[in-house]
Scaffold this motif. Sequence first.
Motif, PDB file in Angstrom:
ATOM      1  N   LYS A 362       8.011   5.450  14.813  1.00  0.00           N
ATOM      2  CA  LYS A 362       8.656   5.513  13.196  1.00  0.00           C
ATOM      3  C   LYS A 362       9.593   4.257  12.751  1.00  0.00           C
ATOM      4  O   LYS A 362       9.839   3.707  12.227  1.00  0.00           O
ATOM      5  CB  LYS A 362      10.174   6.723  13.805  1.00  0.00           C
ATOM      6  N   LEU A 363       9.524   3.246  14.066  1.00  0.00           N
ATOM      7  CA  LEU A 363      10.316   2.038  14.423  1.00  0.00           C
ATOM      8  C   LEU A 363       9.277   1.185  13.139  1.00  0.00           C
ATOM      9  O   LEU A 363      10.048   0.873  11.637  1.00  0.00           O
ATOM     10  CB  LEU A 363      10.905   1.360  15.319  1.00  0.00           C
ATOM     11  N   LEU A 364       7.984   1.334  12.999  1.00  0.00           N
ATOM     12  CA  LEU A 364       6.900   0.789  12.296  1.00  0.00           C
ATOM     13  C   LEU A 364       7.478   1.111  10.849  1.00  0.00           C
ATOM     14  O   LEU A 364       6.918   0.402   9.942  1.00  0.00           O
ATOM     15  CB  LEU A 364       5.584   0.336  13.460  1.00  0.00           C
ATOM     16  N   ASN A 367      10.008   0.470   8.567  1.00  0.00           N
ATOM     17  CA  ASN A 367      10.127  -1.141   7.977  1.00  0.00           C
ATOM     18  C   ASN A 367       9.047  -1.250   7.233  1.00  0.00           C
ATOM     19  O   ASN A 367       8.629  -2.859   7.288  1.00  0.00           O
ATOM     20  CB  ASN A 367      10.821  -1.670   9.944  1.00  0.00           C
ATOM     21  N   GLY A 368       8.341  -0.884   6.933  1.00  0.00           N
ATOM     22  CA  GLY A 368       6.991  -1.053   6.224  1.00  0.00           C
ATOM     23  C   GLY A 368       5.966  -1.237   6.387  1.00  0.00           C
ATOM     24  O   GLY A 368       5.238  -1.549   5.620  1.00  0.00           O
ATOM     25  N   TRP A 369       5.846  -1.113   7.713  1.00  0.00           N
ATOM     26  CA  TRP A 369       4.135  -1.403   8.508  1.00  0.00           C
ATOM     27  C   TRP A 369       3.530  -0.091   8.783  1.00  0.00           C
ATOM     28  O   TRP A 369       4.015   1.069   8.787  1.00  0.00           O
ATOM     29  CB  TRP A 369       4.196  -1.803  10.222  1.00  0.00           C
ATOM     30  N   LYS A 370       1.950   0.184   7.312  1.00  0.00           N
ATOM     31  CA  LYS A 370       1.825   1.125   7.354  1.00  0.00           C
ATOM     32  C   LYS A 370       0.516   0.668   8.167  1.00  0.00           C
ATOM     33  O   LYS A 370      -0.286  -0.483   8.012  1.00  0.00           O
ATOM     34  CB  LYS A 370       1.833   1.636   5.817  1.00  0.00           C
ATOM     35  N   SER A 378      -0.174  -2.969   8.875  1.00  0.00           N
ATOM     36  CA  SER A 378       0.039  -4.087   7.408  1.00  0.00           C
ATOM     37  C   SER A 378       0.827  -4.167   7.094  1.00  0.00           C
ATOM     38  O   SER A 378       1.779  -2.642   6.871  1.00  0.00           O
ATOM     39  CB  SER A 378      -1.168  -4.452   7.217  1.00  0.00           C
ATOM     40  N   LYS A 379       1.279  -5.296   6.779  1.00  0.00           N
ATOM     41  CA  LYS A 379       2.926  -5.347   5.772  1.00  0.00           C
ATOM     42  C   LYS A 379       2.659  -5.967   4.885  1.00  0.00           C
ATOM     43  O   LYS A 379       2.685  -7.112   5.170  1.00  0.00           O
ATOM     44  CB  LYS A 379       4.094  -5.169   6.471  1.00  0.00           C
ATOM     45  N   ASP A 380       2.407  -5.953   3.297  1.00  0.00           N
ATOM     46  CA  ASP A 380       2.597  -7.601   3.148  1.00  0.00           C
ATOM     47  C   ASP A 380       1.632  -8.106   3.158  1.00  0.00           C
ATOM     48  O   ASP A 380       1.489  -9.484   3.121  1.00  0.00           O
ATOM     49  CB  ASP A 380       3.621  -7.973   2.713  1.00  0.00           C
ATOM     50  N   GLY A 381       1.043  -7.402   2.615  1.00  0.00           N
ATOM     51  CA  GLY A 381      -1.037  -8.161   3.645  1.00  0.00           C
ATOM     52  C   GLY A 381      -1.056  -8.656   4.790  1.00  0.00           C
ATOM     53  O   GLY A 381      -2.038  -9.286   5.517  1.00  0.00           O
ATOM     54  N   GLN A 382       0.116  -8.850   5.628  1.00  0.00           N
ATOM     55  CA  GLN A 382       0.105  -9.481   7.332  1.00  0.00           C
ATOM     56  C   GLN A 382      -0.518  -7.372   8.484  1.00  0.00           C
ATOM     57  O   GLN A 382       0.167  -7.704   8.179  1.00  0.00           O
ATOM     58  CB  GLN A 382       1.422  -9.646   7.737  1.00  0.00           C
ATOM     59  N   ARG A 383      -1.576  -8.214   8.968  1.00  0.00           N
ATOM     60  CA  ARG A 383      -2.025  -7.087   9.968  1.00  0.00           C
ATOM     61  C   ARG A 383      -1.164  -7.078  11.179  1.00  0.00           C
ATOM     62  O   ARG A 383      -0.625  -8.630  11.416  1.00  0.00           O
ATOM     63  CB  ARG A 383      -3.096  -7.378  10.696  1.00  0.00           C
ATOM     64  N   LEU A 384      -0.856  -6.448  11.770  1.00  0.00           N
ATOM     65  CA  LEU A 384       0.294  -6.362  12.759  1.00  0.00           C
ATOM     66  C   LEU A 384      -0.432  -6.328  13.941  1.00  0.00           C
ATOM     67  O   LEU A 384      -0.923  -5.681  14.913  1.00  0.00           O
ATOM     68  CB  LEU A 384       1.112  -5.217  13.427  1.00  0.00           C
TER      69      LEU A 384
END
Length: 535
Positions: A362-364, A367-370, A378-384
């Motif tokens: 839920k936190l991720l 905060n936009g991490w899909k 990933s978020k804005d093209g950056q992998r977690l």
Amino acid sequence: MFQQNFFSKAALALLIAGSLVGCDQAASSSTEASKAPDAPQRGGKLLIAIDTDPNCLDPQQAGNNNSLNIGRQLTDSLTDQDSKSGEIVPWLATQWQVDDDNRRFTFTLRDGVSFSDGSTFSAQSVKDNFEAIVKLGARASLASTYLKGLKQIETPDEHTVVVTFDQPNAQFLQATSTMSLGFFSPATVKATAEARCQGSLTGTGPFVLKQFVHNQKTELVRRDGYQWPSSLAAHQGESYLDAVEYRVIPESGVRFGSLISGQLDVNVGVTPQDESLLLAKKIKLLARTNPGLVYSLFPNHSTPLMASQPVRQALNLAIDRPALKPVLSRYQASATSVLAKTTPLYQDRSSALKYDPQAAEKLLEDNGWKRAADGIRSKDGQRLSFRISYWQNAPFIELVQQQVKKVGIDLQLEKAPIGQVVARQASGNLTVDFYNLTRSDPDVLRTVFDASGRNVNRRQPSEVDRLLLQSSETLDSAQRQKYVTEAADLLIAEGNAIPLVELATVIATGQQVQGFHFDASSRFQLYDTWLSAKE
């Protein structure tokens, strides 16, 4: 001002306030083991297997256990610390005085101490060594933090040294018991840091360095004429052993086989999978939980990924610590705080370390991490995704990797030689650091996290720094307990420390090895160790 031959009552209460139960765990392989001779025997070479290259032998600079366990044999300290009570007792200092505000420490030195090159140990030696440590700065990764805020060192006579700090320094007396604040000759103090790492070391200790060959061996020989052991020592005079040889043997199977066959006397790199086999072979196992900072992940705020507190918090929530137990030593445990249970002033904070993958996801998500098709977010093209470098024997980190992947975090593992890992950590460029740090005092937290010191998180100053400073300035055990606990809570809550596992040092010895024991920091001093005849 008060005078003491040992620790003050307040300081002693401080040291033993944390639970010391179980800190001297020991396992004997068999009740059928032959009885040791009544009297210690002199002579012989002790052969010790270590799993990694010591990298740097200078205990004033080094931070890993293999290095420090070698350096301890070469040098002595002002004080020593009892492993059972936590009490600080005399060694090279016969007594000390501490001002009421804990800023000024006056030590009276014992007479007749010398370095192995014949030069005299005196108050000037203490001054020269401590000032040299301060000049080493970050290279003295532990020792420099013990002397932080050093104002001046006075030497009114050759047997009296007065150490004064800018602010109260509650941790300093315990620090004087460590090999990191041990002493070396004027020639060593003048040598380059690099030369000292490679073995240019002349100490006061019961052994002398004979040879150091990287990734192969380190040889020590007995110091002739040694007469000034710690007040905790079981005998007087020279060490029982003629020599000690540390052999670098990375393969656990080779260490195991060599010990069983009698080609080695001690294996200090026992793996969890070998413990049952060693016990079945009637090999003695000695184990002790290391006090200090547990194995943890330390996010780096200066990197884009870990600048995000929700990411750090999600990482903490995604780890199921009790589930790590199957790959741990029988003497290890999952972390219940930033500090190990054997650390003075430890308190259980396991409620802040509960496994909650749903909350992590839920936190991720919030905060936009899909999640991508492969399950990694990933978020804005950056992998977690991030990598940790490590050199230790730590199989549990592979389970952590699997656990965090379930919530969409890609943790990559890179095992490398210790020298490479240390260099990468020093660069400050790693997204997440991974290690533990042994010390029998809660000030180990300030050593690692202080924003004006090592600052492992590369973060801006915050409330936790105030708490750590206050904890270092008071000897009132109740107040210090409060500051240490609040600091631990903040470090966990903000995702700056992600505790994983309590390290335990597990050592196997042949039946012929006698007098081998742990010190208060789960390291060892070989002065009282001796060899009986092999059967």
